[in-house]
Design an enzyme around this catalytic site. Structure first.
Site, PDB file in Angstrom:
ATOM      1  N   GLU B 191       0.960  -1.239   0.215  1.00 43.34           N
ATOM      2  CA  GLU B 191      -0.061   0.090   0.044  1.00 43.34           C
ATOM      3  C   GLU B 191       0.782   1.230   0.073  1.00 43.34           C
ATOM      4  O   GLU B 191       1.930   1.304   0.368  1.00 43.34           O
ATOM      5  CB  GLU B 191      -0.914  -0.004   1.228  1.00 43.34           C
ATOM      6  CG  GLU B 191      -1.847  -1.281   1.073  1.00 43.34           C
ATOM      7  CD  GLU B 191      -2.859  -1.139   2.462  1.00 43.34           C
ATOM      8  OE1 GLU B 191      -3.320  -0.140   2.564  1.00 43.34           O
ATOM      9  OE2 GLU B 191      -3.027  -2.317   2.908  1.00 43.34           O
ATOM     10  N   LYS B 206      -2.385 -11.376  13.232  1.00 47.82           N
ATOM     11  CA  LYS B 206      -2.814 -12.800  12.508  1.00 47.82           C
ATOM     12  C   LYS B 206      -2.284 -13.738  13.781  1.00 47.82           C
ATOM     13  O   LYS B 206      -2.779 -14.781  13.986  1.00 47.82           O
ATOM     14  CB  LYS B 206      -2.369 -12.967  11.236  1.00 47.82           C
ATOM     15  CG  LYS B 206      -3.011 -12.226  10.242  1.00 47.82           C
ATOM     16  CD  LYS B 206      -2.236 -12.177   9.052  1.00 47.82           C
ATOM     17  CE  LYS B 206      -3.079 -11.217   7.892  1.00 47.82           C
ATOM     18  NZ  LYS B 206      -2.125 -10.843   6.630  1.00 47.82           N
TER      19      LYS B 206
END
Lengths: 434, 434
Positions: B191, B206
């Site tokens: 990004e 995660k």
């Protein structure tokens, strides 16, 4: 809900002993998952007086199957005895007596899976068999649940540890098939009669199960074309490496426009393919889905505790279903009618090794046979063989179909200049759209 | 049982568009699994007039969340909008309105997972989040069900595709971090503000989710120590290769005697470790269980259709549960109280690169610091640096604990002969019993 859940074990060999150990060692976790205590009520053995590697209360052992199959205390029957005839009858009797069944028996599920699942469903019972394919890898669950939203189009499986050990060792050490097989037998990685493993039958059974689940089609064992590794030579492995491939005994299951192919054979994979670095006795199943793309599931394909892990995980699912009162509802009948590809529809690249007379025109005769059948070469090696008037020729073809390739193969044997077709393998794991 | 099941979608970005496409393209399979037709009733978007990449009936779009959250027709709410504040409120409202929820939101589940699962359970609703970790890989299911019988002691995860792409590219091409990051941004793999990825925060979220499930302990995001890849240099990657390692940004979660450690950092793995050949944007989670041993789950960690596969598979589980009337029963509260290791209990081998003055006694000063702290060397490289009176020293230590290592690290900086500690990495995926 029962305060305790009772298990009947059919068999106390390698896998059975592992099941006993896991149930003993993981009582706390089991109770957390299942909500009640889990224990083994009876174990069927051939000889109750035999010495065991696992410590076991002798009271649990029985030589009479009825002590389990007709025992009103037993909720779940775990079949880890192997073989087909006896096991099949026992499982059917257990299901008819409303006992849920967990089995590790790939032979049985490959041959009678559809029939047994129907009996289970008719009796409102669960029948789970995660351990029947790739030991400790939860591949069946991943296909049936994890990837349930997707349409699976390809599965490539290294699903036999014995042959993967042999090929890895041959490739790393340049040893012959016979020497490595002997070594594998000495280490207990291969059985004294290794036929089912080395000739690909064991892998074929697992691929029939995976094909049935992955493609939602009733694939029979006879639908799987099978070739083993007993003719693989160290020369083949050496050339494969030189050309950037690794040789593996793989099960290949592909679906294209509703038609499927399933086969087991030694094949070449590009060295950067995820399966190419799966070595020794490890198993792995590569699954390609239309939406998810490439996935791979890797782990131990055999062994006492790994396989028992899969068995006990299935038992946990059965017991959770008991708590919720929803047993016998999870197996879906296949959605699609079975349609097998014809040989014209089975597409692949091939590796071929030839011994050819080292004289003018020999090479032209070979190339014209390939080009006359519209098969072109991707790679080509030719070198003289010492002390003989022969050359060794290695060919990697572009994509062609199985029928054409087999036609060329048989014509080559008839060419005067071709001394022998030494070997021939499929090349898999490459994109044909390249 | 409903004749049809209605879905409300919160968000129509990358993952949302994939969900729409899979539901459209796989109607037949969905009906087979679920037993009834599945369709999308409403989709919450920020701007209903915006151009979309996916073809969509404009009637389905709404800018008002109430059209979904309070819509009596909607059975299942799928949250694929991302972010935490808005998404959290919406999910809670949906659950309180007795709608089942599927989410792909790792930030939310890492921070508020326990709270949201409690609300779901209180309202008899399912809350599933397979897509929140490792995109298309069914890792949560594998931990919770496939390996439910086992006691998991180690998870090593490559769970961020952006950083894996950058490190793979740097390693293959010898390029700098800055150049490859720019390239990744141009390709859409990173990004424009890449902080959450490159500084390891995304991976940490995660790992908090995996740790909670795998160890059955409430692991909070703050329990994960985090270090990113922005200081990794091409020199480090080159030395890693020379020494037989590959560098990966990995999440490490280990349990020893009931105490756990969780961290994310660039680490070296032996080149034959299953994770070492996981390249580019692929993800993989290596799971070690006491009984099963080594397993690995590999696949796409992001992307529209792969992530949507996980979302829709969760939807199928919700809908199967609806058919059986057993929603809201599958999430188990953690079995164990959280116990984190102290720094003395966190064991590892380390790689360290130093710039040292190239004069007599320099090396002795360094070695005596290590040996004085009972840390021995496994490997050592020393070579002069051109045009400077400095030597580059690369050290691979034997196993030591984090506290001792950090003490040595800070003492080294105080040594006159040490010009700089250039880099330092954990070495993982090796057996300490060797």
């Amino acid at each position: 809900m029962n305060e305790k859940i009772s298990i009947g074990l059919l068999g106390l060999g390698t896998v059975g002993s592992g099941v006993v150990r896991i149930i003993e060692n993981h009582q706390q976790e089991l109770k957390h998952h299942v909500g009640s205590a889990v224990y083994i009520e009876k174990i069927l053995v051939k000889d109750a007086s035999k010495q065991r590697t696992v410590e076991i209360d002798e009271q649990l052992l029985t030589e009479n199957p009825e002590d389990i199959l007709s025992n009103p205390n037993i909720d779940v029957v775990v079949e880890v005895m192997g073989g087909t005839n006896g096991a099949k009858d026992y499982i059917i009797q257990a299901l008819k007596n409303k006992k849920h069944v967990v089995t590790a028996n790939k032979d049985l599920m490959a041959m009678y899976g559809a029939e047994l699942l129907t009996v289970a469903s008719e009796n409102g019972c669960d029948l789970f068999y995660e351990a029947s394919v790739a030991g400790g890898i939860p591949i069946i669950r991943s296909l049936v649940e994890g990837l349930s939203s997707d349409r699976i189009t390809k599965m490539i499986g290294i699903v036999n540890g014995t042959t993967n050990y042999i090929l890895t060792k041959m490739s790393n050490e340049g040893s012959s098939y016979e020497d490595v097989l002997q070594e594998a037998q000495d280490l207990g990685y291969a059985e004294s009669d290794p036929t089912a493993d080395v000739e690909g039958l064991d892998a074929a059974r697992k691929m029939a199960i995976l094909g049935t689940l992955g493609f939602s089609m009733n694939i029979a064992l006879e639908d799987v074309s099978v070739q083993g590794i007993s003719n693989v030579t160290e020369e083949d492995l050496e050339y494969a490496k030189q050309l950037g491939y690794r040789m593996k005994l793989v099960g290949i299951a592909k679906r294209d426009e509703g038609k499927v192919e399933i086969s087991v054979q030694p094949s070449l994979l590009p060295k950067n393919h995820p399966l190419a670095s799966v070595n020794d006795v490890f198993n792995a199943v590569y699954v390609y889905g239309e939406a998810v793309g490439e996935t791979m599931f890797y782990g131990p394909g055999a062994g006492s505790l790994p396989t028992a892990t899969a068995v006990v995980s299935d038992m946990i699912t059965v017991m959770k279903n008991m708590r919720l009162g929803v047993n016998g509802r999870s197996a879906l009948p296949p959605l699609y009618e079975k349609k097998l590809k014809t040989d014209e529809e089975i597409l692949s690249k091939y590796f071929m090794r030839l011994h050819v007379e080292d004289k003018a025109g020999a090479f032209a005769a070979i190339t014209s046979l390939f080009s006359g059948n519209n098969v072109s070469f991707e790679k080509l090696l030719q070198m003289p063989i010492k002390n003989k008037d022969l050359a060794e020729v290695v060919i990697v073809t572009h994509k062609t179909n199985k029928r054409t390739y087999e036609h060329i193969h048989s014509c080559l044997r008839d060419l005067d200049v071709v001394k022998d077709v030494m070997s021939s393998y499929r090349i898999e794991g490459v994109s044909y759209d390249e």
